[in-house]
Enzyme design. Structure first.
Site, PDB file in Angstrom:
ATOM      1  N   CYS A  48      30.251  38.478  28.142  1.00 57.47           N
ATOM      2  CA  CYS A  48      30.518  39.887  28.869  1.00 57.47           C
ATOM      3  C   CYS A  48      29.955  39.787  30.368  1.00 57.47           C
ATOM      4  CB  CYS A  48      29.912  40.808  28.167  1.00 57.47           C
ATOM      5  SG  CYS A  48      30.368  40.798  26.483  1.00 57.47           S
TER       6      CYS A  48
ATOM      7  N   HIS B  66      24.874  48.069  32.842  1.00 55.17           N
ATOM      8  CA  HIS B  66      26.114  47.297  31.731  1.00 55.17           C
ATOM      9  C   HIS B  66      26.698  48.620  31.154  1.00 55.17           C
ATOM     10  CE1 HIS B  66      27.955  44.074  29.743  1.00 55.17           C
ATOM     11  NE2 HIS B  66      27.060  44.356  28.481  1.00 55.17           N
TER      12      HIS B  66
ATOM     13  N   HIS C 187      35.121  48.236  28.687  1.00 50.41           N
ATOM     14  CA  HIS C 187      34.279  46.911  29.100  1.00 50.41           C
ATOM     15  C   HIS C 187      35.343  45.717  29.155  1.00 50.41           C
ATOM     16  CE1 HIS C 187      31.539  43.942  28.775  1.00 50.41           C
ATOM     17  NE2 HIS C 187      31.359  44.067  27.442  1.00 50.41           N
TER      18      HIS C 187
ATOM     19  N   ASP D 235      79.638  47.677  24.273  1.00 46.95           N
ATOM     20  CA  ASP D 235      80.073  47.969  25.577  1.00 46.95           C
ATOM     21  C   ASP D 235      80.114  49.260  26.234  1.00 46.95           C
ATOM     22  OD1 ASP D 235      82.238  48.108  27.876  1.00 46.95           O
ATOM     23  OD2 ASP D 235      82.135  45.960  27.559  1.00 46.95           O
TER      24      ASP D 235
END
EC number: 2.3.1.-
Length: 1763
Positions: free
Chosen positions: A561, A696, A740, A1522
């Site tokens: 991390c 953090h 995170h 189509d």
């Protein structure tokens, strides 16, 4: 003696809080040591640290473990209090005293170097206690640097002295921990008679009968106090029992570790333990007074001196009174006019000493100098860092791709400021949450949470810009692509330009990446050429280095991390170590792998409820996030020198590990706190000065509480040195907004912190969803810690810079922290005086140019305060430039916007510059338009121009000619300028101009000079040196002045040819001096003849003009100087020319093969200047052509007119200077024209004179021509891991071909095999079969029936359903996704329908991967012409995904209906719609299912109703498809918004076709689509099919290519019909290229029809049957089965095949392979070179090297090989 100096060193560190006062002192020394002005201080501190570490290593283990780790001796100030409790406390304090005193002494004298002028005759040193060691260092060193050299030995002495004292004292009185734990070893007694005190102590010792070593002793008296030492128990008894001392004022000195100055316990053996042997080079230089004897110490060496000092310190009583008395007597005897007492710090001894001197020497001036205060007042930042490791790191650029649409920093800030939480369900392009998420956690390999935060459109990428082929781009991890993109944008934001400032060889890249999702899942589904370089982590930063040609290191960092913040630290470390001068760093994370979700979820990392609820009571884990970000870092001094914008300044960065945590993934608050203190020390800051911490803060219970504890303990402690009330600590975390980012978490936090500095606002923390987590410290408010739930202003303080810390924790245990300081504002130190500025815009493609222009104009118009000079500087000097260009000249930003706006419309039609070198000719002016002040503004402002002018003027003066500077500056009157000075000024200015242009990067390919200008031309061509040119010009002019009579002859300019003049002039004598053009001639002769001739010619109708010149140059008047000129210049040396010279004398081009000597120039003085003839020869020889650009070097553009009129096709002729026009304005106009012509310009040199007045602005970044490159994860194999889901029907292994299986689209199954989870089917259909008549004839193009792409889709649906029915259990129901469909060549029905027209269809299924590869083969042409991949998927998940778009689509449908009502959109009936469609497609009634159409330019909707009868046996009727999907083609071919008169639009591909519910006969549907431009004349859209208000079908990314209508007959013509003439479109020529819809790939071999063995069974009784077998060497990749792209007609076969092969491998349109196309720009690299070279060898038999494609440059080079 005029002045006497006394230097005093006390015996202690300044009193006060050791963690406050001392830290501030040592912090200041640390910061000063980093600056270039304090190298001796830095050396001293390094030496002391090194010596201390050596002494530490000598200790026994038990003592070594007591000392904490330290990087610098100054770090130990943090541990003084703790160390006092150990046996090392005293030793460390002694060393810190030394470091403080000598460090302050050195710093002071480095700041004031003239004050270090100490002599033995006028300087005395005095000291007390350990201060004697500092004094000894000064006494032994006659110069300041020598103090550093002896400091290691002095450090050892100080440390060992402390150790010996501790050792001896502990032997006297047991003390298990702190030596002072039982009490003080020293008391200070005030107000007593020293003698009586001594007697009282003696009596006390005798009465108690102490052993001598336990006795108390008086060791110091200074007149005001007495110091008594002894064991704590003895002193305690003394002061409690002795009557004399009980009543005294006494203070125990508990901070002093131990006692000394007593011979009762110390002896010479202790001295010998302490003193090392010191090098004999150190001798006593200054007198140092003994505090014991009061006399200067006498010593033969440094060792001797230190032994004496140590003996006195350990064993002798201090007699300070003697020292003062003797120093005073010395001063009296010297009788100085003044005395200066230099003290390291204030003290009572300094005051008493000065007081005594003033009393004893009243006539002398007495002053003091407090070094400590002076050092604390020294300014910081006034000099550069002393070396790389001492530098601060500047953040100069940043860019990002973050979740929530935060595609740039400003959008990121808006998201933060608005307090948005951007978590959302996992998008379908990652994986299907319906199958891959199980909240209960029971299904294997699933995630318990469906949430994350995601980057918008991560697959978007401009492959061509970055030189990547589409194939390489698709196989390259999107996070690595976005890292490359953000690196470019960050570099652009920083103003980086290759070759400017930082050299590319000194640049490195550092990126954090912790996963390989795309490689493991997406590209791993079909491993290709770029699987490794496109997916492995090392290639991320490596690709950035490769693209930008950076030579520095490229590191991919994985610390989980904290990867990106660790990468930033690695980048900073590389800058600090000097490995690089610039670093691009950041992190990347794009989530596609469901396995990682499952693993993190099962590991209890992830929140099952959504976003990160950081610091909330209900925090239950983190929310995963994408993110890619890049920042550009430089050392601060380099950034300032480069005039960069500085966003923030990194002071320190470090990483440690939570090694003592309870588990590897668990944070450890002690390790984190240690790290914070470490970075604070490195940064030289007080932790309490940090105002913001970006934490953090992921939202996990353990992580949040540990981090909060560590952060608050360091930055907001509850005890001791605490925060001021007006200095709160704000904390925040970006994860509450956008999750995170894992490997990108650090770069997200880092960029956020840069924005917090920039905006001065701390955005609100939105993680508190319920209430604050009770696990957080209860006293946050008391500690002055603020979690801002609303935005908080971060006030800028005028007396100190704001500080922040960014913190990251890695799941593997690493902690990374970075201290950041706000950037100081930089004032402009000069002024830009230029009146107009060149505004430049460029791009690599026309689309990007248009978008760049739009963005720039919007940016300018939104910012009225913008400086036009800053704008020009940013866009020219600080941006890269490409081949699509626009430039304007503007005097204001408003004018710039108005001039740029028209280019927005015309930019798409602009032709790019080829990149080839354009020939530039320098033309040097003669003297006809001379004026005073030529180049005056350039001389004033341009250092480069002024440098050359000054150098040339110096040569002029050294050759005894008068200076021409007054002519340049304008400080002279015209009549005062001699011919000599005028000629020299003209030539020298021209030479200087040429050199100035060369500094701008404009160098001549050739030169031409007119008359006097030839001298400058020859100097620039290298024939003449500057000195020789000056000598020749000056000598010639001097001879003209002396030998030719002025104003007797003249020159006449006539607008006629020489022949016309001769015919009209009669017998009037004249000479032709110059032929300047076809009808421009200059004549020379006597004044009377010129006047007569002028009248005669005027009468004949010719315009004449008399030139204001004193002589008739290039006539017989020059004959008078020729002989003397030859004589005086015969020594001049001429060299070979370095570039072609267009010679007006010889009327031809001269090269290095021609000899040029002085005679050439003497002849040029006399002979005719045939300027026009020279130009004509240059044209005829090919040296000059239409592309040549002429740049005139001269004071006014005269030659430019001659050139334009002589060479009528001249592209441009531009001036350098112009009379009566500001020099900079003329230059700017010319540069503007040169830039628009594609000429490379060094804009930095152009702006250099004014750079200190200019600032880089945050202009819009490059507008990418993006395309989505994304390999979709298919199926659910990440869940099954080899376990088939659903299970295959065990009864279905090999199925015989069924005779009964036949549908309207599949007429016969040739073979059908099911083995080992695989299925292979071969089928056949005939276009002329009656069952297809309605759908083929009913879809007519160019008058012929066509098997449309939708018919092929129906075949794919049918075969896929056949495989499903036969392979899976009957209860299983799938949705069929016909994906990645590509249709490369139309199948047109034959006229002769009696013959079968077969097409073969192959279907290969991988039943475990739930996919079927379908391919179509045309036997008549032996080509595979169409392919698709079918996926079996869950239709309910489609409906769920589509439901999120329902509101958007229905709102657009409602809007179209409203516009139809108001007339803003066109509503068309069935008949009208299909009539308009008939321009391209003739539809039968079967197809006409659109009941109404509402059309608004590029957007449309249709109400569709199918007939009750399907008209055949279909799985999904092609005319139903189509009717719904062709609305996309109707917008292009039937509307008026697009040019369908000259063009038509056909679809070769779509990304996916999905119908969640069957298309039912009679059903009513609504179709909606919007078509938008894509690359290379193509358009793309998503068609939505609604039943009621529910989306039930989507055709995604259906592509239409634009073709000239003349191609219609080529595309849509039966094979049995000869070509019919196509209608010509005015102004259009028919292309010579055989058409193909789309770049595609090659079939190495045609398919073979192999007879089946009898036991395999057959559907037809009359045939043994055939199957389509796989050719040898065939790859299962569907790309390999496609047809080669078609090359231009008229080539040989090898050339056709080679070009087709190149187009196939690069996945580009063959139309891009023009002769001048650069191979590298098409995305070729070494891997692709290997592949293509091998194929050319195998398939064409060419003998070429593997590196062949790397060695050639253009497609023309390839063709040359094949001819």
């Amino acid at each position: 003696m005029t002045r006497a100096k006394v230097i005093y060193f006390s015996g202690e560190i300044p009193q006060g809080d050791p963690e406050g006062d001392q830290r501030n002192l040592f912090r200041k020394l640390h910061l000063l040591s980093k600056e270039r002005d304090y190298p001796i201080l830095a050396s001293f501190l390094e030496t002391v640290t090194w010596a201390m570490k050596e002494e530490h290593r000598r200790l026994v283990r038990a003592q070594r473990d007591l000392l904490p780790t330290f990087e610098s001796i100054l770090d130990l100030t943090d541990h003084v209090v703790e160390l006092r409790k150990t046996s090392l406390g005293g030793a460390i304090e002694r060393v810190l005293v030394l470091a403080f005193q000598l460090g302050s002494f050195i710093a002071y004298h480095e700041a004031h170097p003239l004050e270090y002028n100490f002599q033995a005759s006028d300087t005395f040193l005095i000291a007390r206690g350990p201060g004697m060691l500092s004094a000894a260092a000064v006494a032994l060193c006659p110069s300041l640097p020598m103090i550093s050299s002896i400091s290691a030995d002095i450090t050892r002495v100080a440390f060992r002295f402390g150790l010996v004292v501790d050792q001896v004292c502990r032997s006297l009185e047991v003390s298990p921990d702190e030596i002072n734990s039982a009490g003080a070893w020293i008391y200070c007694v005030y107000g007593v008679d020293p003698q009586k005190a001594h007697e009282a102590v003696t009596r006390f010792n005798a009465e108690k009968a102490y052993a001598e070593t336990s006795m108390a002793s008086v060791f110091n008296d200074d007149g005001k106090s007495v110091s008594i030492g002894g064991p704590p128990s003895t002193l305690k008894t003394l002061f409690t029992e002795c009557d004399f001392f009980k009543r005294t004022k006494n203070v125990p000195m508990k901070k002093v570790q131990g006692m000394w100055h007593t011979g009762k316990v110390y002896g010479t053996e202790h001295v010998h333990q302490i003193i090392p042997k010191i090098h004999q080079k150190h001798q006593l230089y200054l007198p140092l007074f003994s505090p014991v004897k009061g006399q200067p110490l006498e010593a033969a060496s440094a060792t001797d001196l230190l032994e004496q000092i140590m003996e006195e310190m350990l064993t002798q009583r201090i007699r300070w009174d003697r020292t003062i008395q003797n120093v005073t007597e010395r001063l009296k005897q010297a009788s100085p006019e003044s005395t200066q007492l230099i003290a390291i710090q204030p003290s009572q001894y300094v005051e008493s000493l000065i007081g005594q001197w003033r009393a004893d020497m009243p006539t002398t001036t007495h002053t003091t100098e407090d070094m400590m205060s002076a050092v604390m007042d020294l300014p910081l930042g006034n000099s550069r860092a002393k070396d790389a490791k001492s530098s601060k790191i500047a953040v100069v650029g940043m860019a990002c791709r973050f979740p929530g649409g935060a595609d740039n920093a400003e959008k990121f800030w808006e998201l933060l400021a608005q307090g948005r939480d951007v978590h959302s369900p996992i998008p379908s392009d990652r994986f299907n949450i319906e199958t891959h998420v199980d909240p209960a956690g029971k299904v294997p390999n699933t995630s318990k949470t469906p949430y994350g935060c995601f980057v918008d459109n991560p697959g978007l990428f401009d492959a061509m810009f970055f030189g990547m082929s589409p194939r390489e781009a698709e196989q390259t991890d999107p996070m690595q692509r976005l890292a490359l993109v953000t690196a470019y944008e960050a570099l652009e934001h920083s103003g980086y330009v290759h070759g400017r400032g930082i050299h590319a060889r000194r640049v490195g890249t550092f990126y954090g990446q912790a996963s390989d999702d795309y490689r493991e899942v997406n590209s791993g589904q079909d491993v290709g050429t770029y699987f490794i370089p496109g997916g492995c982590r090392a290639f991320g930063p490596g690709r950035i280095n490769y693209f930008f040609k950076f030579w520095g290191p490229s590191f991919s960092v994985d610390t989980a991390c904290s990867s990106s913040l660790a990468a930033i630290q690695a980048a900073c470390t590389s800058l600090w170590s000097g490995d690089v001068d610039m670093a691009i760093t950041g992190g990347m994370n794009i989530i596609t792998n469901s396995d990682v979700y499952a693993g993190l979820s099962n590991g209890h990392f992830l929140s099952p409820t959504g976003g990160c609820k950081t610091w909330d009571e209900g925090a239950d884990g983190y929310c995963r996030a994408d993110g890619v970000g890049s920042v550009v870092l430089k050392r601060l001094e380099d950034a300032e020198a480069d005039n960069d914008n500085i966003l923030g300044v990194v002071l320190a960065a470090a990483t440690d590990h939570s090694a003592e945590a309870v588990s590897i993934t668990h944070p450890h608050d002690v390790a984190q706190a240690h790290l914070y203190n470490q970075v604070a020390r490195r940064a030289g800051i007080d932790p309490l000065a940090v105002g913001y911490v970006e934490m953090h803060g992921t939202g996990t219970q353990a992580g949040d509480s540990n981090e909060m504890k560590s952060v608050t303990n360091v930055f907001a402690p509850s005890t001791g040195h605490i925060r001021d009330r007006d200095s709160p600590l704000h904390i925040g975390t970006v994860k509450s907004n956008m999750g995170h980012g894992e490997a990108a978490a650090g770069i997200m936090a880092f960029v956020k912190t840069m924005l917090v500095f920039q905006k001065g606002i701390i955005p609100p923390h939105i993680g508190i969803k319920t209430r604050f987590n009770p696990a957080l410290p209860e006293d946050l408010a008391k500690r002055n810690v603020v979690i801002p739930v609303t935005a908080a202003i971060w006030v800028r303080n005028s007396d100190r810079k704001r500080l922040a810390m960014v913190n990251n924790f890695g799941a593997a245990g690493g902690n990374t922290s970075i201290i950041i300081e706000e950037a100081a504002p930089r004032p402009r130190t000069s002024e830009d005086v230029r009146k107009a500025q060149v505004i430049t815009v460029s791009a690599k493609t026309a689309n990007s140019l248009q978008e760049n222009l739009k963005a720039l104009v919007d940016y300018i118009e939104a910012r009225s305060e913008l400086s036009v000079a800053d704008l020009a500087y940013t866009l020219s000097a600080r941006r890269n430039h490409y081949n699509y260009r626009v430039s304007v000249l503007a005097t204001s930003t408003a004018e710039a916007a108005s001039l740029l706006r028209p280019h927005i419309k015309t930019s798409l039609s602009q032709t790019p510059h080829s990149g080839k070198q354009v020939p530039i000719a320098f033309a040097f002016t003669g003297q006809g338009t001379f004026y005073i002040g030529i180049g005056a503004q350039l001389y004033r402002d341009s250092h480069e121009f002024r440098k050359h002018i000054d150098q040339l003027d110096s040569l002029v003066r050294r050759q005894n000619f008068a200076s021409f500077l007054p002519v340049v500056s304008g400080n002279v009157q015209p009549e005062d300028v001699s011919i000599v000075t005028m000629n020299l000024a003209i030539v020298c200015v021209e030479i200087a101009l040429a050199r100035l242009w060369e500094s701008f990067g404009i160098k001549p390919s050739m030169v031409i000079g007119h008359s006097l200008g030839e001298y400058a031309a020859l100097a620039v061509a290298g024939v003449l040196s500057d000195s020789a040119a000056i000598f020749l010009v000056g000598t010639r002019a001097r001879l003209l002045t002396s030998k030719c009579t002025s104003r007797t002859h003249g020159m006449l300019s006539v607008r006629a040819s020489a022949a016309d003049i001769k015919h009209a002039g009669g017998d009037i004598p004249f000479e032709v001096s110059c032929i300047n053009g076809p009808n421009e001639t200059v004549l020379g002769g006597t004044l009377s003849n010129m006047e007569a001739l002028s009248a005669t010619l005027a009468a004949a109708g010719y315009r004449t003009f008399k030139l204001d010149l004193p002589h008739a140059y290039h006539t017989y008047q020059m004959d008078t100087i020729v002989d003397e000129l030859v004589k005086q210049t015969e020594t001049v040396v001429c060299k070979k020319t370095t570039i072609p010279i267009i010679s007006p004398r010889f009327s031809r081009v001269m090269t290095s093969e021609d000899s040029i000597d002085v005679s050439y120039l003497i002849g040029a003085t006399r002979e005719t200047v045939d300027f026009a003839g020279a130009l004509d020869d240059a044209w005829q020889s090919g040296l000059v052509n239409e592309s040549t650009i002429w740049l005139e070097m001269g004071h006014h553009p005269t030659c430019s007119g001659f050139i334009s009129r002589t060479l009528s096709s001249t592209r441009m002729a531009l001036p350098s200077l112009q009379r009566d026009t500001d020099n900079w304005l003329t230059l700017a106009k010319t540069l503007c024209s040169l830039y628009s012509a594609g000429i490379p310009i060094d804009w930095n040199e152009y702006h250099r004179p004014f750079e200190q007045a200019l600032r880089l602005i945050d202009a819009p970044t490059y507008a990418w021509t993006n395309k989505n490159y994304w390999i979709q994860y298919r199926g659910d194999w990440n869940l099954t891991k080899g376990r088939a889901m659903p299970k295959l029907d065990p009864t279905t292994t090999v199925v015989p071909v069924s005779k009964r299986f036949q549908t309207s689209s599949i007429h016969r199954l040739i073979s059908e095999q099911y083995t080992d989870g695989k299925a292979i089917l071969s089928a056949e259909s005939s276009i002329t079969d009656p069952s297809l008549q309605g759908v083929v004839d009913g879809h007519a193009m160019n008058g012929y029936g066509v098997a449309s792409s939708f018919l092929h889709a129906e075949m794919a649906f049918t075969l896929a359903k056949r495989v499903s029915d036969k392979s899976f259990a009957s209860a299983v129901s799938f949705g069929i996704n016909v994906a990645d469909f590509e249709y490369h060549e139309p199948v047109v029905k034959l006229i002769n329908t009696s013959e079968p027209q077969p097409i073969l269809v192959s279907a290969e299924a991988d039943l475990e991967k739930m996919e079927v590869h379908v391919k179509w083969f045309n036997p008549a042409k032996e080509i595979w012409y169409c392919h698709a991949t079918v996926f079996y998927e869950d239709p309910s998940s489609w409906l769920s995904t589509w439901s999120r778009s329902t509101k958007l689509i229905t709102s657009r449908i409602d809007a179209l209906n409203d516009m139809a009502v108001t007339g803003k959109a066109s509503k068309l009936t069935t008949d009208l719609a299909y009539s308009l469609f008939g321009k391209l497609v003739g539809y039968s009634k079967l197809y006409q299912t659109m009941q109404s159409v509402i059309l608004n330019e590029d957007e449309a909707m249709a109400e569709v109703q199918f007939p009750e009868d399907t008209g055949g046996s279909w799985t999904v009727p092609p005319h139903f498809i189509d009717g719904l999907i062709s609305l996309s083609g109707f917008i292009l071919n039937g509307g008026t918004h697009f040019d369908n008169t000259n063009n038509f639009f056909i679809t070769p591909s779509w990304k996916s076709m999905r119908f969640a519910r069957p298309l039912t006969p009679g059903g009513r549907y609504t179709a909606y689509v919007r078509m938008v431009p894509s690359d290379n004349h193509s358009f793309v859209g998503d068609v939505y099919v609604l039943q009621g208000s529910e989306i039930v079908g989507v055709v995604e990314a259906i592509l239409f290519l634009q073709w000239p209508r003349v191609m219609l007959n080529r595309f849509f013509r039966p094979a049995d019909v000869t070509a019919k003439p196509a209608a010509k479109v005015p102004g259009k020529s028919e292309p010579s290229t055989r058409p193909h819809f789309k770049p595609h790939h090659v079939s190495r071999h045609k398919p073979t029809l192999t007879p089946r063995s009898p036991d395999e069974g057959s559907e037809n009784s009359d045939s043994s049957g055939v199957i389509i077998s796989r050719p040898g060497g065939y790859s299962s990749s569907d790309q390999d089965m496609e047809e080669l792209p078609s090359p231009p007609a008229g080539m040989n076969d090898d050339m056709e095949k080679a070009l087709a092969l190149v187009a196939e491998e690069l996945a580009v349109d063959i139309g891009l392979l023009t002769d001048d196309a650069l191979i590298a720009d098409l995305g070729l690299d070494s891997l692709m070179s290997l592949v293509m070279s091998q194929r050319l060898r195998e398939e064409l038999g060419l003998e070429i090297r593997d590196a062949f494609f790397l060695e050639i440059t253009t497609i023309q080079d390839l063709k040359a090989l094949l001819r």
